[in-house]
Motif scaffolding. Structure first.
Motif, PDB file in Angstrom:
ATOM      1  N   CYS A  87       0.881  -1.168   0.000  1.00  0.00           N
ATOM      2  CA  CYS A  87       0.000   0.000   0.000  1.00  0.00           C
ATOM      3  C   CYS A  87       0.919   1.218   0.000  1.00  0.00           C
ATOM      4  CB  CYS A  87      -0.870  -0.024   1.258  1.00  0.00           C
ATOM      5  SG  CYS A  87      -2.080   1.301   1.341  1.00  0.00           S
ATOM      6  N   ARG A  88       0.642   2.155  -0.859  1.00  0.00           N
ATOM      7  CA  ARG A  88       1.517   3.317  -1.020  1.00  0.00           C
ATOM      8  C   ARG A  88       0.695   4.596  -0.989  1.00  0.00           C
ATOM      9  NH1 ARG A  88       6.540   3.616  -2.169  1.00  0.00           N
ATOM     10  NH2 ARG A  88       7.496   5.254  -3.366  1.00  0.00           N
ATOM     11  N   VAL A  89       1.174   5.560  -0.225  1.00  0.00           N
ATOM     12  CA  VAL A  89       0.579   6.896  -0.205  1.00  0.00           C
ATOM     13  C   VAL A  89       1.289   7.731  -1.260  1.00  0.00           C
ATOM     14  CG1 VAL A  89       0.381   9.022   1.137  1.00  0.00           C
ATOM     15  CG2 VAL A  89      -0.066   6.837   2.218  1.00  0.00           C
ATOM     16  N   VAL A  90       0.511   8.395  -2.080  1.00  0.00           N
ATOM     17  CA  VAL A  90       1.059   9.288  -3.105  1.00  0.00           C
ATOM     18  C   VAL A  90       0.447  10.665  -2.862  1.00  0.00           C
ATOM     19  CG1 VAL A  90       1.333   9.690  -5.580  1.00  0.00           C
ATOM     20  CG2 VAL A  90       1.214   7.339  -4.708  1.00  0.00           C
ATOM     21  N   PRO A  91       1.146  11.525  -2.118  1.00  0.00           N
ATOM     22  CA  PRO A  91       0.573  12.812  -1.720  1.00  0.00           C
ATOM     23  C   PRO A  91       0.150  13.710  -2.881  1.00  0.00           C
ATOM     24  CG  PRO A  91       2.547  12.364  -0.454  1.00  0.00           C
ATOM     25  CD  PRO A  91       2.470  11.328  -1.537  1.00  0.00           C
ATOM     26  N   ASP A  92       0.784  13.571  -4.044  1.00  0.00           N
ATOM     27  CA  ASP A  92       0.426  14.433  -5.159  1.00  0.00           C
ATOM     28  C   ASP A  92      -0.866  14.004  -5.854  1.00  0.00           C
ATOM     29  OD1 ASP A  92       2.610  16.038  -4.711  1.00  0.00           O
ATOM     30  OD2 ASP A  92       3.889  14.993  -6.172  1.00  0.00           O
ATOM     31  N   ALA A  93      -1.342  12.809  -5.572  1.00  0.00           N
ATOM     32  CA  ALA A  93      -2.616  12.357  -6.157  1.00  0.00           C
ATOM     33  C   ALA A  93      -3.748  13.170  -5.540  1.00  0.00           C
ATOM     34  CB  ALA A  93      -2.822  10.877  -5.898  1.00  0.00           C
TER      35      ALA A  93
END
Length: 170
Positions: free
Chosen positions: A51-57
């Motif tokens: 699971c990955r957080v992508v703050p720019d999404a």
């Protein structure tokens, strides 16, 4: 600040690959509110997915920004799902100490905080539904691909959030 791997994320909107969601069975239909994301994230991790957080999404989610008292239904689901999630996903070793702690917490919480009857109802739901939860546990544990410690390596080290909501919700 940057994309990073996490054990799970609390999300009102997220993007997921189809294969991992199908492999884990997706969201548990017994969850309604609270802990559905940690339950899914833990099962994904136990099966070797990430699971990955992508703050720019950017996801647009239209909800109010007012903070108010949690509705009793939300309190009920929070209590019942926290216990169900642990029973399903935690290793036998972790359950050995977690079950007494979780049960004691639920009892003390129901004594100290309103709505008391609702909190006890969430605890009792788990006792009444234990056979179903144990079936879900057997299924989740049978699909386990990685050791508990490996799956939990990305879990936050703190027990409580940095900002307590004290019975309030957003």
């Amino acid at each position: 600040d940057a994309p990073r791997d996490v054990l799970w994320l609390n999300a009102s909107a997220f993007l997921a690959r189809t294969a991992p969601m199908r492999a884990t069975g997706g969201f548990d239909p017994r969850f309604f509110y609270a802990y559905e994301e940690p339950d899914l994230g833990l099962r994904l991790a136990l099966e070797g997915w990430g699971c990955r957080v992508v703050p720019d999404a950017v996801a647009i989610h239209h909800v109010g920004s007012d903070i108010g008292r949690s509705h009793p239904d939300f309190v009920f689901h929070h209590i019942k799902n926290r216990i169900r999630m642990g029973l399903k996903c935690f290793s036998a070793g972790k359950l050995a100490w977690w079950i007494p702690v979780a049960m004691a917490h639920a009892l003390v919480d129901s004594i100290l905080h309103k709505p008391r009857r609702t909190r006890l109802r969430g605890l009792m739901w788990n006792i009444r539904n234990l056979p179903d939860t144990l079936r879900a546990r057997r299924a989740a544990q049978a699909r386990r691909q990685v050791p508990h410690a490996t799956a939990f390596r990305l879990m936050a080290a703190r027990w409580f959030p940095p900002t307590r909501l004290a019975g309030l919700r957003r």
